[in-house]
Structures are given as C-alpha cells and as structure tokens.
Write a protein that holds these residues in place. Structure first.
Motif, mmCIF file in Angstrom:
data_model
loop_
_atom_site.group_PDB
_atom_site.id
_atom_site.type_symbol
_atom_site.label_atom_id
_atom_site.label_comp_id
_atom_site.label_asym_id
_atom_site.label_seq_id
_atom_site.Cartn_x
_atom_site.Cartn_y
_atom_site.Cartn_z
ATOM 1 N N GLU A 22 18.200 -2.024 5.808
ATOM 2 C CA GLU A 22 16.959 -1.254 5.877
ATOM 3 C C GLU A 22 16.712 -0.448 4.605
ATOM 4 O O GLU A 22 15.954 0.513 4.609
ATOM 5 N N TYR A 23 17.319 -0.835 3.515
ATOM 6 C CA TYR A 23 17.158 -0.180 2.218
ATOM 7 C C TYR A 23 16.318 -1.115 1.348
ATOM 8 O O TYR A 23 16.756 -2.205 0.978
ATOM 9 N N ALA A 24 15.099 -0.711 1.023
ATOM 10 C CA ALA A 24 14.128 -1.587 0.363
ATOM 11 C C ALA A 24 14.451 -1.886 -1.101
ATOM 12 O O ALA A 24 14.136 -2.964 -1.601
ATOM 13 N N SER A 60 14.827 -10.876 -9.677
ATOM 14 C CA SER A 60 15.774 -11.866 -10.201
ATOM 15 C C SER A 60 15.460 -13.264 -9.685
ATOM 16 O O SER A 60 15.524 -14.244 -10.441
ATOM 17 N N LEU A 61 15.113 -13.380 -8.420
ATOM 18 C CA LEU A 61 14.784 -14.689 -7.864
ATOM 19 C C LEU A 61 13.552 -15.289 -8.535
ATOM 20 O O LEU A 61 13.516 -16.493 -8.831
ATOM 21 N N LEU A 62 12.569 -14.465 -8.797
ATOM 22 C CA LEU A 62 11.362 -14.964 -9.452
ATOM 23 C C LEU A 62 11.648 -15.390 -10.887
ATOM 24 O O LEU A 62 11.128 -16.406 -11.353
ATOM 25 N N ILE A 63 12.484 -14.629 -11.592
ATOM 26 C CA ILE A 63 12.880 -15.026 -12.941
ATOM 27 C C ILE A 63 13.593 -16.376 -12.896
ATOM 28 O O ILE A 63 13.406 -17.222 -13.769
ATOM 29 N N LEU A 64 14.393 -16.595 -11.868
ATOM 30 C CA LEU A 64 15.120 -17.861 -11.708
ATOM 31 C C LEU A 64 14.242 -18.974 -11.129
ATOM 32 O O LEU A 64 14.734 -20.052 -10.824
ATOM 33 N N GLN A 65 12.958 -18.684 -10.971
ATOM 34 C CA GLN A 65 11.965 -19.622 -10.441
ATOM 35 C C GLN A 65 12.258 -20.058 -9.013
ATOM 36 O O GLN A 65 11.929 -21.166 -8.597
ATOM 37 N N ARG A 66 12.848 -19.164 -8.248
ATOM 38 C CA ARG A 66 13.089 -19.390 -6.819
ATOM 39 C C ARG A 66 12.014 -18.587 -6.075
ATOM 40 O O ARG A 66 12.267 -17.567 -5.472
ATOM 41 N N TYR A 67 10.784 -19.099 -6.173
ATOM 42 C CA TYR A 67 9.590 -18.357 -5.783
ATOM 43 C C TYR A 67 9.517 -18.021 -4.291
ATOM 44 O O TYR A 67 9.156 -16.899 -3.932
ATOM 45 N N ASP A 68 9.854 -18.973 -3.439
ATOM 46 C CA ASP A 68 9.759 -18.706 -2.000
ATOM 47 C C ASP A 68 10.735 -17.612 -1.568
ATOM 48 O O ASP A 68 10.370 -16.706 -0.810
ATOM 49 N N GLU A 69 11.958 -17.685 -2.068
ATOM 50 C CA GLU A 69 12.945 -16.652 -1.749
ATOM 51 C C GLU A 69 12.518 -15.301 -2.312
ATOM 52 O O GLU A 69 12.672 -14.268 -1.655
ATOM 53 N N GLY A 70 11.989 -15.306 -3.521
ATOM 54 C CA GLY A 70 11.518 -14.077 -4.140
ATOM 55 C C GLY A 70 10.403 -13.443 -3.332
ATOM 56 O O GLY A 70 10.375 -12.232 -3.115
ATOM 57 N N GLU A 71 9.474 -14.274 -2.875
ATOM 58 C CA GLU A 71 8.359 -13.768 -2.057
ATOM 59 C C GLU A 71 8.880 -13.166 -0.754
ATOM 60 O O GLU A 71 8.407 -12.113 -0.315
ATOM 61 N N GLU A 72 9.872 -13.802 -0.134
ATOM 62 C CA GLU A 72 10.453 -13.269 1.103
ATOM 63 C C GLU A 72 11.053 -11.881 0.859
ATOM 64 O O GLU A 72 10.892 -10.978 1.685
ATOM 65 N N CYS A 73 11.744 -11.720 -0.257
ATOM 66 C CA CYS A 73 12.352 -10.417 -0.566
ATOM 67 C C CYS A 73 11.286 -9.360 -0.830
ATOM 68 O O CYS A 73 11.436 -8.212 -0.404
ATOM 69 N N LEU A 74 10.218 -9.740 -1.517
ATOM 70 C CA LEU A 74 9.126 -8.782 -1.737
ATOM 71 C C LEU A 74 8.509 -8.358 -0.406
ATOM 72 O O LEU A 74 8.247 -7.167 -0.182
ATOM 73 N N GLU A 75 8.286 -9.323 0.464
ATOM 74 C CA GLU A 75 7.711 -9.010 1.770
ATOM 75 C C GLU A 75 8.621 -8.068 2.559
ATOM 76 O O GLU A 75 8.152 -7.129 3.209
ATOM 77 N N LYS A 76 9.929 -8.299 2.504
ATOM 78 C CA LYS A 76 10.876 -7.454 3.220
ATOM 79 C C LYS A 76 10.879 -6.036 2.644
ATOM 80 O O LYS A 76 10.906 -5.058 3.387
ATOM 81 N N ALA A 77 10.844 -5.907 1.305
ATOM 82 C CA ALA A 77 10.810 -4.581 0.680
ATOM 83 C C ALA A 77 9.577 -3.815 1.141
ATOM 84 O O ALA A 77 9.665 -2.628 1.488
ATOM 85 N N VAL A 78 8.425 -4.475 1.179
ATOM 86 C CA VAL A 78 7.176 -3.828 1.600
ATOM 87 C C VAL A 78 7.220 -3.504 3.092
ATOM 88 O O VAL A 78 6.732 -2.448 3.518
ATOM 89 N N GLU A 79 7.816 -4.387 3.875
ATOM 90 C CA GLU A 79 7.941 -4.138 5.320
ATOM 91 C C GLU A 79 8.763 -2.874 5.578
ATOM 92 O O GLU A 79 8.414 -2.047 6.410
ATOM 93 N N ILE A 80 9.860 -2.722 4.842
ATOM 94 C CA ILE A 80 10.730 -1.565 5.015
ATOM 95 C C ILE A 80 10.069 -0.298 4.482
ATOM 96 O O ILE A 80 10.104 0.751 5.110
ATOM 97 N N ASN A 81 9.481 -0.389 3.291
ATOM 98 C CA ASN A 81 8.852 0.768 2.664
ATOM 99 C C ASN A 81 7.522 0.314 2.062
ATOM 100 O O ASN A 81 7.488 -0.264 0.975
ATOM 101 N N PRO A 82 6.409 0.595 2.747
ATOM 102 C CA PRO A 82 5.088 0.148 2.282
ATOM 103 C C PRO A 82 4.713 0.644 0.886
ATOM 104 O O PRO A 82 3.819 0.102 0.257
#
Length: 177
Positions: free
Chosen positions: A126-128, A137-159
C-alpha cells in the motif's frame, strides 16, 4: 500509452513507421526522459537533505506528493536520521525504493532497480512510491503494459500521483501524425 481513436488499440513508440527520423526522435525523447529523471533524483536528494519528511518531491512543475500515512513518514524520518541504514535495514520499503533509484542513477541499471522495487512492494503493497518508480523503469525497458499497471496502482493508492502518471505516460506515447 495512447489509444488509437478508431480502433481503441494502444499506440506504442515501437509501432512507428521505422524511418530513421522516427528512430532519431525516439532517441531524443529517451534522452530527455533520462535528463528529467536525473533532475528528479537530484531534487529528491536535496529535499531529503533539507529535512523534508512529509512529502516526496517530483520533477513535474514543483508538484509535491504528500503521504499522510504515519508509517511512511516514519520511514522517511528514519532515513534522514541515518541514511546509511538504507543499505542495511531490510524492513523499510522506502530504503529499498531509494536503493532502486540509486541503481538507475548510477548507470541506468533498471533490471536491478526492479528487484529493489519488488522488495519494497512486498514489504508494503500500500506504498505508492515504489510502484511509481517501478513504472518508470518498466517503461524505459519498453515493458509498457507492466509499466501502465504500476502507474495505475500508484494512482489507486495515492491519487496525488495522477499528474505524474499522466506526464510519464505522455513521455512514452508516440505522437500521432
């Protein structure tokens, strides 16, 4: 990622026309992103050394992300009291996140940083902050779907991460011609 207006499919940078111009532009974009990230790390170090314990600075227009979680504030306070602990305290997710950021800053070691972010997330899901850094880092590595999931989780935890997530998404979106 950007959605194609007609089909709704995501458009990724690697879906360009493959021309030398497109590759050169992507190279410039990656360089700009790297500089932005480096400036953010430097600003974070300055803020931490100045004793700022209740927020984590961001590189986007002076926008500050506050964290009202007392435990997260305690971690920041512990880090400020003894910065060397981040090398030895395996129970503090902030310190693992900072270790990941150090890996990136010390030579772009994103794969290594992902391991540190995963440890931080495992210690406190629960730490954004580690989700946001992991997304970068995932986006830099061109792992776009995983990166998007992490961004969504960060925003979900802390808008409050939404403006940062919007900015980082735009940095990785190919502009439609």
């Amino acid at each position: 990622m950007k959605r194609n207006g007609s089909s709704g499919n995501l458009i990724r940078p690697e879906q360009g026309d493959g021309s030398a111009c497109g590759k050169k532009e992507r190279g410039k974009n990656m360089k700009a992103i790297w500089y932005l990230f480096t400036i953010g790390v430097i600003l974070a170090a300055i803020a931490l050394s100045a004793g700022c314990t209740d927020y984590m600075p961001s590189p986007v227009g002076g926008y500050m992300i506050t964290d009202n979680n007392v435990t997260h504030q305690k971690w920041m306070s512990e880090y400020l009291e003894d910065p060397e602990k981040f090398k030895t305290n395996p129970e503090n997710p902030l310190e693992w996140t900072l270790k990941g950021m150090s890996s990136v800053a010390a030579g772009g070691r994103h794969e290594e940083a992902l391991e540190y972010y995963d440890i931080a997330i495992g210690l406190d899901p629960e730490y954004a902050f580690p989700y946001y850094e992991k997304a970068f880092s995932l986006l830099i590595l061109q792992r776009y779907d995983e990166g998007e999931e992490c961004l969504e989780k960060a925003v979900e935890i802390n808008p409050q991460y939404e403006p940062l997530a919007k900015r980082i998404r735009s940095d990785f979106i190919r502009k439609e011609s």
